[in-house]
Write a protein that holds these residues in place. Structure first.
Motif, PDB file in Angstrom:
ATOM      1  N   ASP A  56     -35.710  19.720 -30.781  1.00 56.40           N
ATOM      2  CA  ASP A  56     -34.426  19.031 -30.592  1.00 56.40           C
ATOM      3  C   ASP A  56     -33.506  19.195 -31.798  1.00 56.40           C
ATOM      4  O   ASP A  56     -32.813  18.254 -32.208  1.00 56.40           O
ATOM      5  N   GLU A  58     -34.320  19.666 -34.941  1.00 56.34           N
ATOM      6  CA  GLU A  58     -34.860  19.265 -36.244  1.00 56.34           C
ATOM      7  C   GLU A  58     -35.648  20.382 -36.918  1.00 56.34           C
ATOM      8  O   GLU A  58     -35.953  20.298 -38.109  1.00 56.34           O
ATOM      9  N   ARG A 411     -42.688   8.897 -39.871  1.00 54.21           N
ATOM     10  CA  ARG A 411     -41.420   9.357 -39.319  1.00 54.21           C
ATOM     11  C   ARG A 411     -41.718  10.312 -38.170  1.00 54.21           C
ATOM     12  O   ARG A 411     -42.301  11.372 -38.372  1.00 54.21           O
ATOM     13  N   TYR A 412     -41.327   9.932 -36.984  1.00 55.07           N
ATOM     14  CA  TYR A 412     -41.611  10.749 -35.812  1.00 55.07           C
ATOM     15  C   TYR A 412     -40.442  11.676 -35.497  1.00 55.07           C
ATOM     16  O   TYR A 412     -39.277  11.344 -35.743  1.00 55.07           O
ATOM     17  N   SER A 414     -37.957  13.453 -32.839  1.00 53.49           N
ATOM     18  CA  SER A 414     -37.431  13.058 -31.530  1.00 53.49           C
ATOM     19  C   SER A 414     -38.175  13.790 -30.420  1.00 53.49           C
ATOM     20  O   SER A 414     -38.364  13.260 -29.322  1.00 53.49           O
ATOM     21  N   ARG A 417     -41.215  11.924 -29.119  1.00 56.37           N
ATOM     22  CA  ARG A 417     -40.901  10.889 -28.129  1.00 56.37           C
ATOM     23  C   ARG A 417     -40.690  11.521 -26.760  1.00 56.37           C
ATOM     24  O   ARG A 417     -41.121  10.994 -25.734  1.00 56.37           O
ATOM     25  N   ARG A 418     -40.025  12.672 -26.749  1.00 52.50           N
ATOM     26  CA  ARG A 418     -39.798  13.368 -25.479  1.00 52.50           C
ATOM     27  C   ARG A 418     -41.112  13.850 -24.875  1.00 52.50           C
ATOM     28  O   ARG A 418     -41.291  13.816 -23.651  1.00 52.50           O
ATOM     29  N   GLU A 422     -45.743  10.241 -29.284  1.00 56.25           N
ATOM     30  CA  GLU A 422     -45.451   9.399 -30.441  1.00 56.25           C
ATOM     31  C   GLU A 422     -46.637   8.473 -30.717  1.00 56.25           C
ATOM     32  O   GLU A 422     -47.131   7.785 -29.830  1.00 56.25           O
TER      33      GLU A 422
END
Length: 440
Positions: A56, A58, A411-412, A414, A417-418, A422
């Motif tokens: 995403d 990052e 620190r996850y 994004s 999460r998708r 997580e």
């Protein structure tokens, strides 16, 4: 999660090698076993830069794979999802420091069994003063991930020198390969070119125990021609060396053309032949006869389950392939002349076990007898996988790290999460422990 982090996806390009693999699989009644491989490569627009397609935005930018076949020797096009594009990239981005070109040469436990941490020393591995003193660190815990050979050699050296005397006597035992051999089939047809594609594009199972993949190197990577010898079966009364010499004499011009150094990579299909039948040997260190001032890692015979130096299913497949492309099939010269196996996947040496008398590490990858020291590489693999082990090693490492409590809030990404992952790598975290007793 390992597959997500490494960007694993199906190879979308069926190459001429793959068509041949499928046809020969059908010829031996195993067409249903044919499939294209899953690989950690970005298949965007060929040769075109693209914003991070995995995390995403990052992660680092990528370039669409050019199918140059140079995956094995290091992708220079930013298409291969090597560790510096994912795990190491984010580790450094989130604060870790990476000290390249340093090799750990000493680990000193502080307190009984490392209960107060460890002092680590390195040496430089490059430059004119290679081998000079490198860096020194003090750490509460250690993760050993130097690869099967690196981790075993380091631990064997430390045990021999008395730095880590409590290491299990199983250290170095039950190392293994994928029960594999390598073959090469070189086309003698004018204009043959099998160099286009990723390194490994498909696989078949010519029988229930055997897994076979075509391998390629990019144009100009021709040095491996020095390893070839005329295809010769083993397992007969007449010594294999004698039959190999007879094969060379019987068709001298064909075998000379097979050894032509230029164009070898693009004209050759390499066959990686692996079996799930287990084997084992023992890793140890010793002084070579001709270089007595150094100690090197060496292999000794383990049980009666020896690594193979030829596989009938592989040699048969190689002959069928040679007939189809008008070529010459070859074994590796050390297998034919010295009965010495070759492997692309050496595993084990730090086996699992419930007690130090039965294994080097426990079910959480913790080294027995020492606090907060874990092994996270191919040395931990407990059985012959019969396939390329990279994804399994990454998954084992992720599981091992899930038991380690984070020092600070996590620190996850994004993307995690998708993916719905997580918290996956911290859900099993347990407090640091004292070293286990050295005997049960």
């Amino acid at each position: 999660m390992a597959g997500k982090m490494l960007g694993v996806s199906p190879n979308p390009v069926e190459t001429p090698q793959d068509v041949l693999m499928r046809e020969i699989a059908a010829e031996v009644g195993r067409e249903g076993s044919y499939r294209l491989t899953n690989v950690a490569v970005y298949f965007g627009k060929e040769g075109q830069p693209a914003a991070d397609p995995y995390f995403d935005g990052e992660g680092p930018d990528r370039v669409g794979c050019e199918l140059c076949g140079e995956c094995m020797t290091g992708c220079r096009k930013d298409a291969k999802n090597s560790l510096d594009k994912n795990y190491l990239y984010f580790a450094e981005k989130f604060g870790a420091r990476i000290f390249a070109e340093n090799r750990v040469v000493d680990i000193e436990p502080l307190g009984p069994g490392g209960s107060e941490g460890y002092r680590v020393r390195t040496r430089k591995t490059t430059g004119l003063l290679r081998g000079r003193r490198g860096l020194a660190f003090r750490a509460k815990g250690l993760v050993l991930a130097a690869g099967t050979l690196g981790t075993n050699k380091l631990l064997l050296d430390l045990k021999r020198r008395g730095r880590l005397p409590g290491l299990s006597e199983h250290l170095g035992r039950y190392a293994r390969t994928n029960s594999e051999t390598l073959l090469g089939v070189r086309s003698l047809a004018a204009g043959a070119d099998y160099s286009r594609g990723v390194a490994i594009t498909s696989s078949v199972h010519p029988d229930d125990d055997t897994h076979l993949e075509p391998v390629r190197f990019g144009r100009g990577h021709d040095a491996m021609v020095a390893l070839v010898a005329a295809l010769t079966d083993g397992g007969r009364r007449t010594p294999r060396l004698v039959r190999w010499l007879a094969n060379e004499i019987r068709h001298p011009l064909r075998h000379l053309r097979m050894r032509k150094p230029w164009g070898w990579a693009q004209e050759t299909i390499i066959l990686l032949v692996m079996q799930t039948i287990d084997n084992d040997f023992r890793l140890t260190t010793r002084r070579p006869r001709f270089f007595p001032l150094v100690r090197v890692l060496a292999a000794e015979r383990g049980s009666d389950r020896r690594s193979p130096t030829w596989l009938p299913a592989g040699n048969d497949f190689g002959r069928r392939l040679a007939r189809r492309i008008g070529g010459v099939a070859a074994n590796v010269v050390s297998e034919v002349t010295m009965n010495a196996p070759i492997t692309a996947h050496i595993l084990g040496g730090c086996s699992f076990g419930p007690t130090p008398e039965e294994g080097v590490i426990d079910e959480r990858n913790r080294v027995k007898g020492y606090a907060d020291m874990i092994v996270c590489d191919g040395a931990q693999i407990p059985e012959n996988l019969g396939v390329n082990p990279a994804l399994s090693i990454a998954a084992f490492a992720e599981r091992a790290m899930s038991f380690v409590p984070p020092k600070k809030p996590v620190r996850y990404l994004s993307a995690e999460r998708r993916w719905g992952t997580e918290g996956l790598l911290t859900k099993n975290a347990v407090p640091s422990r004292a070293p286990e007793p050295l005997s049960s």
